[in-house]
Design a protein around this motif. Structure first.
Motif, mmCIF file in Angstrom:
data_model
loop_
_atom_site.group_PDB
_atom_site.id
_atom_site.type_symbol
_atom_site.label_atom_id
_atom_site.label_comp_id
_atom_site.label_asym_id
_atom_site.label_seq_id
_atom_site.Cartn_x
_atom_site.Cartn_y
_atom_site.Cartn_z
ATOM 1 N N SER A 79 39.149 40.473 50.511
ATOM 2 C CA SER A 79 40.564 40.817 50.271
ATOM 3 C C SER A 79 41.273 41.123 51.583
ATOM 4 O O SER A 79 42.440 40.741 51.773
ATOM 5 C CB SER A 79 40.674 42.023 49.336
ATOM 6 O OG SER A 79 40.167 41.697 48.068
ATOM 7 N N GLU B 238 44.398 40.520 44.191
ATOM 8 C CA GLU B 238 43.395 41.110 43.310
ATOM 9 C C GLU B 238 44.116 42.131 42.428
ATOM 10 O O GLU B 238 44.909 42.921 42.919
ATOM 11 C CB GLU B 238 42.350 41.802 44.204
ATOM 12 C CG GLU B 238 41.126 42.279 43.508
ATOM 13 C CD GLU B 238 40.125 42.880 44.512
ATOM 14 O OE1 GLU B 238 39.803 42.244 45.526
ATOM 15 O OE2 GLU B 238 39.678 44.003 44.254
ATOM 16 N N ASP C 215 42.967 35.768 45.038
ATOM 17 C CA ASP C 215 41.975 36.837 45.197
ATOM 18 C C ASP C 215 41.442 37.302 43.847
ATOM 19 O O ASP C 215 42.187 37.885 43.053
ATOM 20 C CB ASP C 215 42.605 38.002 45.976
ATOM 21 C CG ASP C 215 41.554 38.955 46.544
ATOM 22 O OD1 ASP C 215 40.344 38.742 46.291
ATOM 23 O OD2 ASP C 215 41.942 39.917 47.240
ATOM 24 N N GLU C 216 40.189 37.046 43.582
ATOM 25 C CA GLU C 216 39.469 37.489 42.390
ATOM 26 C C GLU C 216 40.200 37.202 41.079
ATOM 27 O O GLU C 216 40.443 38.118 40.286
ATOM 28 C CB GLU C 216 39.207 39.009 42.455
ATOM 29 C CG GLU C 216 38.437 39.473 43.658
ATOM 30 C CD GLU C 216 36.934 39.187 43.604
ATOM 31 O OE1 GLU C 216 36.453 38.638 42.577
ATOM 32 O OE2 GLU C 216 36.275 39.474 44.592
HETATM 33 MG MG MG Z 1 38.479 42.126 47.148
#
Ligand code: MG
Ligand code: ATP
Length: 235
Positions: free
Chosen positions: A45, A87, A160-161
């Motif tokens: 991240s 995220e 992100d994720e």
């Molecule tokens: Mg992360």
């Protein structure tokens, strides 16, 4: 100099005394999907935040389309063509799906036209256009977060994720869109806990461990590693 779309050249990032990135060098080519895989806290991240300008680079450089953007502000990078789906999604809960998309556009008419494209990519969002953000399921929120990041037609999407909190079925549905996004000309840098799926929708991968790249290979090669878990943990 590399002609890649995104280049990170020896990027170091810190939180106070903690070194989160210890000199990351990597690249993403035009319309390529690249996976970042690594354990919790590896620095995935932080790496994305350095690309977007949300976290400063202590040293090293970020280049986008051949230009050094290391010290450019977030909005300038967004206008240049970097999109970011963070995220945890961060959609606006009190706005409708349609409003969430329009706030990410530069003008209303262009925004409406682009929102129609986003609904073509994610038909599940079209039927929820008037629903408020908070009333969406986790999968719908994730699609909205990605859709919003695509509103300015970025050349690169930092994702992100996306599977965080999603069922395996929804994870597959969301990650399968990575191929559609790259086919439409947007490169994707994908940080993802679901390593198998991330490798199956990307062409290349970097393994990140404690803020350093410990392995760079094609996704197919990493996926075929006899001991994938070991490769991820550097064993
Ligand atoms: Mg992360
Ligand atoms: N705001 C912060 N303040 C202090 N340390 C931080 C902060 N954010 C991240 N870190 C630290 O920086 C390192 C990298 O974190 P980062 O969130 O980038 O990792 P990650 O690979 O994205 O992890 P995850 O898989 O959990 O999302 C970790 O040691 C983390 O504890």
């Amino acid at each position: 100099m590399s002609t890649a779309l995104l280049v990170l050249d020896n990027v170091v990032a810190r939180y106070g005394q903690i070194e989160a990135l210890g000199g990351i060098t990597l690249e993403v080519g035009a319309a390529e999907a690249v996976a970042l895989v690594g354990a919790n806290g590896a620095g995935k991240s932080t790496l994305m935040k350095c690309c977007m300008g949300l976290h400063p680079c202590a040293s090293g450089a970020v280049r986008f389309q051949g230009e050094d953007v290391t010290r450019r502000p977030i909005f300038a990078r967004a206008v240049m063509g970097i999109g970011y789906s963070p995220e945890g999604r961060r959609i606006f809960p009190g706005l409708t799906v349609h409003e969430n998309l329009l706030v990410a556009s530069r003008d209303r008419d262009g925004g409406r036209a682009r929102a129609a494209d986003i609904y073509d990519i994610f038909p599940g969002l079209r039927i929820k256009a008037a629903a408020l953000g908070w009333a969406l399921s986790g999968g719908q929120q994730q699609m909205l977060s990605i859709g919003r990041a695509l509103m300015l037609r970025p050349r690169l999407l930092l994702l992100d994720e996306p599977s965080l909190g999603l069922s395996p079925l929804l994870t597959a549905e969301v990650l399968n869109r990575v191929k559609d996004i790259t086919a439409a000309g947007t490169a994707v840098l994908l940080a993802e806990q679901n390593v198998h799926k991330a490798l199956s929708v990307s062409q290349r991968a970097y393994v990140i461990q404690l803020g350093r790249v410990t392995r760079a290979s094609t996704s197919a090669e990493l996926l075929a590693s006899r001991d994938l878990a070991g490769a991820l943990l550097g064993m």
